[in-house]
Write a protein that holds these residues in place. Structure first.
Motif, PDB file in Angstrom:
ATOM      1  N   CYS A 232      -9.141  -1.316  12.586  1.00  0.00           N
ATOM      2  CA  CYS A 232      -8.938  -2.450  13.495  1.00  0.00           C
ATOM      3  C   CYS A 232      -8.462  -3.865  12.986  1.00  0.00           C
ATOM      4  O   CYS A 232      -8.056  -4.674  13.794  1.00  0.00           O
ATOM      5  N   MET A 233      -8.825  -4.144  11.826  1.00  0.00           N
ATOM      6  CA  MET A 233      -8.512  -5.439  11.219  1.00  0.00           C
ATOM      7  C   MET A 233      -8.356  -5.536   9.675  1.00  0.00           C
ATOM      8  O   MET A 233      -9.019  -4.516   9.247  1.00  0.00           O
ATOM      9  N   PRO A 234      -7.825  -6.286   8.941  1.00  0.00           N
ATOM     10  CA  PRO A 234      -7.862  -6.340   7.684  1.00  0.00           C
ATOM     11  C   PRO A 234      -8.764  -7.582   7.085  1.00  0.00           C
ATOM     12  O   PRO A 234      -9.096  -8.452   7.771  1.00  0.00           O
ATOM     13  N   PRO A 235      -9.121  -7.272   5.948  1.00  0.00           N
ATOM     14  CA  PRO A 235      -9.893  -8.313   5.338  1.00  0.00           C
ATOM     15  C   PRO A 235      -8.897  -9.361   4.694  1.00  0.00           C
ATOM     16  O   PRO A 235      -8.023  -9.258   4.702  1.00  0.00           O
ATOM     17  N   CYS A 236      -9.535 -10.420   4.095  1.00  0.00           N
ATOM     18  CA  CYS A 236      -8.585 -11.243   3.532  1.00  0.00           C
ATOM     19  C   CYS A 236      -8.338 -10.701   2.290  1.00  0.00           C
ATOM     20  O   CYS A 236      -8.614  -9.622   1.710  1.00  0.00           O
ATOM     21  N   LYS A 237      -7.055 -11.430   1.426  1.00  0.00           N
ATOM     22  CA  LYS A 237      -6.617 -10.899   0.365  1.00  0.00           C
ATOM     23  C   LYS A 237      -7.705 -10.645  -0.804  1.00  0.00           C
ATOM     24  O   LYS A 237      -7.685  -9.511  -1.605  1.00  0.00           O
ATOM     25  N   GLU A 238      -8.483 -11.622  -1.056  1.00  0.00           N
ATOM     26  CA  GLU A 238      -9.500 -11.473  -2.308  1.00  0.00           C
ATOM     27  C   GLU A 238     -10.350 -10.557  -2.033  1.00  0.00           C
ATOM     28  O   GLU A 238     -10.504  -9.405  -2.899  1.00  0.00           O
ATOM     29  N   ILE A 239     -11.135 -10.203  -0.892  1.00  0.00           N
ATOM     30  CA  ILE A 239     -12.086  -9.197  -0.272  1.00  0.00           C
ATOM     31  C   ILE A 239     -11.056  -7.825  -0.391  1.00  0.00           C
ATOM     32  O   ILE A 239     -11.808  -6.601  -0.588  1.00  0.00           O
ATOM     33  N   GLY A 240      -9.953  -7.797   0.004  1.00  0.00           N
ATOM     34  CA  GLY A 240      -9.178  -6.720   0.248  1.00  0.00           C
ATOM     35  C   GLY A 240      -8.768  -5.977  -1.128  1.00  0.00           C
ATOM     36  O   GLY A 240      -8.609  -4.824  -0.978  1.00  0.00           O
ATOM     37  N   GLY A 241      -8.498  -6.933  -2.078  1.00  0.00           N
ATOM     38  CA  GLY A 241      -8.300  -6.542  -3.243  1.00  0.00           C
ATOM     39  C   GLY A 241      -9.490  -5.455  -3.971  1.00  0.00           C
ATOM     40  O   GLY A 241      -9.278  -4.621  -4.411  1.00  0.00           O
ATOM     41  N   TYR A 242     -10.643  -6.069  -3.843  1.00  0.00           N
ATOM     42  CA  TYR A 242     -11.839  -5.366  -4.265  1.00  0.00           C
ATOM     43  C   TYR A 242     -11.981  -3.959  -3.382  1.00  0.00           C
ATOM     44  O   TYR A 242     -12.143  -3.033  -3.946  1.00  0.00           O
ATOM     45  N   LEU A 243     -11.915  -4.347  -2.014  1.00  0.00           N
ATOM     46  CA  LEU A 243     -11.870  -3.043  -1.042  1.00  0.00           C
ATOM     47  C   LEU A 243     -11.012  -1.952  -1.285  1.00  0.00           C
ATOM     48  O   LEU A 243     -11.424  -0.696  -1.306  1.00  0.00           O
ATOM     49  N   SER A 244      -9.874  -2.415  -1.775  1.00  0.00           N
ATOM     50  CA  SER A 244      -8.631  -1.510  -2.000  1.00  0.00           C
ATOM     51  C   SER A 244      -8.803  -0.620  -2.985  1.00  0.00           C
ATOM     52  O   SER A 244      -8.660   0.586  -3.236  1.00  0.00           O
ATOM     53  N   GLU A 245      -9.291  -1.277  -4.435  1.00  0.00           N
ATOM     54  CA  GLU A 245      -9.601  -0.480  -5.494  1.00  0.00           C
ATOM     55  C   GLU A 245     -10.919   0.367  -5.342  1.00  0.00           C
ATOM     56  O   GLU A 245     -11.113   1.615  -5.815  1.00  0.00           O
ATOM     57  N   TYR A 246     -11.796  -0.130  -4.613  1.00  0.00           N
ATOM     58  CA  TYR A 246     -12.885   0.707  -4.472  1.00  0.00           C
ATOM     59  C   TYR A 246     -12.666   2.010  -3.574  1.00  0.00           C
ATOM     60  O   TYR A 246     -13.252   3.004  -4.178  1.00  0.00           O
ATOM     61  N   VAL A 247     -12.188   1.934  -2.625  1.00  0.00           N
ATOM     62  CA  VAL A 247     -12.055   2.923  -1.510  1.00  0.00           C
ATOM     63  C   VAL A 247     -11.059   3.828  -2.393  1.00  0.00           C
ATOM     64  O   VAL A 247     -10.996   5.082  -2.361  1.00  0.00           O
ATOM     65  N   HIS A 248      -9.986   3.514  -3.151  1.00  0.00           N
ATOM     66  CA  HIS A 248      -9.014   4.324  -3.931  1.00  0.00           C
ATOM     67  C   HIS A 248      -9.977   4.943  -4.800  1.00  0.00           C
ATOM     68  O   HIS A 248      -9.722   6.190  -5.086  1.00  0.00           O
ATOM     69  N   THR A 249     -10.810   4.311  -5.536  1.00  0.00           N
ATOM     70  CA  THR A 249     -11.669   5.228  -6.474  1.00  0.00           C
ATOM     71  C   THR A 249     -12.625   6.280  -5.888  1.00  0.00           C
ATOM     72  O   THR A 249     -12.599   7.422  -6.365  1.00  0.00           O
ATOM     73  N   VAL A 250     -13.155   6.033  -4.724  1.00  0.00           N
ATOM     74  CA  VAL A 250     -13.871   6.984  -3.921  1.00  0.00           C
ATOM     75  C   VAL A 250     -13.003   8.031  -3.587  1.00  0.00           C
ATOM     76  O   VAL A 250     -13.317   9.385  -3.707  1.00  0.00           O
ATOM     77  N   ALA A 251     -11.859   7.768  -2.933  1.00  0.00           N
ATOM     78  CA  ALA A 251     -11.054   8.865  -2.410  1.00  0.00           C
ATOM     79  C   ALA A 251     -10.291   9.779  -3.354  1.00  0.00           C
ATOM     80  O   ALA A 251     -10.342  11.025  -3.055  1.00  0.00           O
ATOM     81  N   HIS A 252     -10.326   9.174  -4.553  1.00  0.00           N
ATOM     82  CA  HIS A 252      -9.848  10.060  -5.626  1.00  0.00           C
ATOM     83  C   HIS A 252     -10.729  10.960  -6.648  1.00  0.00           C
ATOM     84  O   HIS A 252     -10.296  11.275  -7.661  1.00  0.00           O
ATOM     85  N   SER A 253     -11.813  10.518  -6.474  1.00  0.00           N
ATOM     86  CA  SER A 253     -13.118  11.138  -7.603  1.00  0.00           C
ATOM     87  C   SER A 253     -13.496  12.577  -6.762  1.00  0.00           C
ATOM     88  O   SER A 253     -14.079  12.556  -5.861  1.00  0.00           O
ATOM     89  N   ILE A 254     -13.260  13.411  -8.041  1.00  0.00           N
ATOM     90  CA  ILE A 254     -13.490  14.584  -7.370  1.00  0.00           C
ATOM     91  C   ILE A 254     -14.957  15.129  -7.535  1.00  0.00           C
ATOM     92  O   ILE A 254     -15.478  16.127  -7.204  1.00  0.00           O
ATOM     93  N   SER A 255     -15.845  14.187  -7.898  1.00  0.00           N
ATOM     94  CA  SER A 255     -17.356  14.127  -7.722  1.00  0.00           C
ATOM     95  C   SER A 255     -17.758  14.014  -6.649  1.00  0.00           C
ATOM     96  O   SER A 255     -19.119  14.248  -6.152  1.00  0.00           O
ATOM     97  N   ASN A 256     -17.104  13.415  -5.814  1.00  0.00           N
ATOM     98  CA  ASN A 256     -17.561  12.935  -4.380  1.00  0.00           C
ATOM     99  C   ASN A 256     -17.350  14.135  -3.037  1.00  0.00           C
ATOM    100  O   ASN A 256     -16.993  15.167  -3.462  1.00  0.00           O
ATOM    101  N   ASP A 257     -18.448  13.854  -2.322  1.00  0.00           N
ATOM    102  CA  ASP A 257     -18.492  14.894  -1.303  1.00  0.00           C
ATOM    103  C   ASP A 257     -17.039  14.957  -0.576  1.00  0.00           C
ATOM    104  O   ASP A 257     -16.510  13.828  -0.386  1.00  0.00           O
ATOM    105  N   SER A 258     -16.696  16.205   0.053  1.00  0.00           N
ATOM    106  CA  SER A 258     -15.339  16.107   0.235  1.00  0.00           C
ATOM    107  C   SER A 258     -15.085  15.430   1.590  1.00  0.00           C
ATOM    108  O   SER A 258     -13.839  14.991   1.928  1.00  0.00           O
ATOM    109  N   GLU A 259     -16.303  15.364   2.398  1.00  0.00           N
ATOM    110  CA  GLU A 259     -16.030  14.552   3.785  1.00  0.00           C
ATOM    111  C   GLU A 259     -15.922  13.084   3.477  1.00  0.00           C
ATOM    112  O   GLU A 259     -15.082  12.418   4.175  1.00  0.00           O
TER     113      GLU A 259
END
Length: 352
Positions: A232-259
């Motif tokens: 629906c909406m983007p965060p600001c650049k500073e917060i978006g930078g953190y979120l982008s890295e965090y979400v990327h880490t979770v999405a590509h971690s094989i130890s996380n739940d598949s869902e």
């Protein structure tokens, strides 16, 4: 010992200034330069460097401020939070942790962060990492430094989030109907879409509930909400930078739940699209929210002046420009593309 700590606190606070009732590092002291920009997986976020930063611990009811450089923080922070370090001056760390300690003392509790278990004789020490961990209790103030007139709204956002993910302070996890979930999402969007600082606050509050969440059902709901917000909406650049890295880490971690991984990947893709398009002009409709929650495809009909038409699919993040890009790839459509009109609503009126 408490007297020594109080003296230490007064000494430490001498270099702090007050802004909107929150304690923030002085902009004339501890200045450092950090020119590191990052672009996680092709996103458009590039957080800035800034001041030397700090960790706040609350011990025996008294906050203790420990000043750290970004390099020092990097050595003690978990990898998924590394992206938050360049933007830590946007968080009201001391004010939040002091308010948490006061809330605990008044309730006679030892703690409610899920990161660690505290023994009967051990006092809880709260840090910036705790601030970004799941909690089942309402927050006493905002996570970010916001204008004083929106603090109460920020606190109410978290109450809605707790209700959406089905958690209350009694450790019960409750379920709700799809209609109830849609209503809560609409409420969150209504109160945050038009205010950039509340959009950032909402993103941080939801991401907080995805870290160290001990209940799978609640965790899935939190990631579901992250996906909805990113669509629906983007965060600001500073917060978006953190979120982008965090979400990327979770999405590509094989130890996380598949869902969880699937929802994180959807969130990452939605973040990229919303950063490109900007926030929506209108609150998403009920059917758009329902489509995200249920995985349905929405369709609309595009009519042309020669009385032909095409059916195209769209979602909450689709813009008119996205629809045009789809149409020009269709056979025999290019001739008529400048004359099209759309029957129905395609997510946002903004052309990018």
């Amino acid at each position: 010992m408490a007297t020594d700590m109080a003296h230490s606190l007064r000494s430490s606070r001498s270099s702090f200034g007050s802004s909107n009732g929150f304690e923030t590092p002085s902009h004339n002291s501890f200045a450092t330069s950090n020119g590191d920009d990052y672009d996680s997986d092709g996103s458009n976020f590039a957080p800035r460097g800034g001041l030397a930063h700090f960790i706040v611990c609350a011990t025996f009811g008294l906050p203790i401020i420990v000043f750290c450089t970004p390099n020092t923080l990097s050595s003690v922070m978990p990898p998924e939070l590394a992206g938050a370090i360049p933007s830590i001056d946007k968080f009201q760390v001391e004010g939040f942790l002091r308010a948490i300690q006061k809330q605990l003392n008044s309730a006679g509790k030892r703690g409610f962060f899920s990161k660690r278990t505290v023994g009967a004789q051990v006092r809880e020490k709260f840090t910036f990492e705790d601030m970004l961990c799941f909690q089942k209790e309402p927050i006493p103030t905002s996570l970010l430094k916001v204008n004083s007139d929106v603090i109460s709204r920020a606190v109410k956002l978290f109450q809605v989030i707790l209700k959406y993910i089905g958690v209350d302070s009694s450790d019960r996890v409750s379920s709700m109907s799809l209609d109830e979930r849609i209503e809560l999402v609409s409420k969150l969007f209504k109160h945050s879409l038009k205010r950039s600082e509340l959009r950032d606050e909402l993103f941080m509050q939801v991401s907080k509930q995805t870290r160290h969440n001990p209940d799978r059902h609640s965790l899935i709901r939190a990631w579901e909400l992250m996906y909805l917000c990113a669509s629906c909406m983007p965060p600001c650049k500073e917060i978006g930078g953190y979120l982008s890295e965090y979400v990327h880490t979770v999405a590509h971690s094989i130890s996380n739940d598949s869902e969880v991984q699937a929802l994180a990947m959807n969130t990452l893709n939605a973040l990229k699209r919303s950063v490109k398009a900007g926030p929506r002009h209108t609150i998403p409709g009920r059917e758009e929210i329902d489509a995200v929650l249920t995985g349905k495809k929405l369709t609309t009909i595009v009519f042309f002046l020669d009385e032909t038409f095409e059916e195209i699919t769209y979602d909450m993040a689709t813009t008119v420009a996205d629809a045009v890009e789809v149409l020009i790839t269709l056979p025999h459509m290019y001739t008529y593309i400048s004359y099209l009109w759309v029957a129905g609503t395609i997510s946002t009126e903004k052309l990018v």
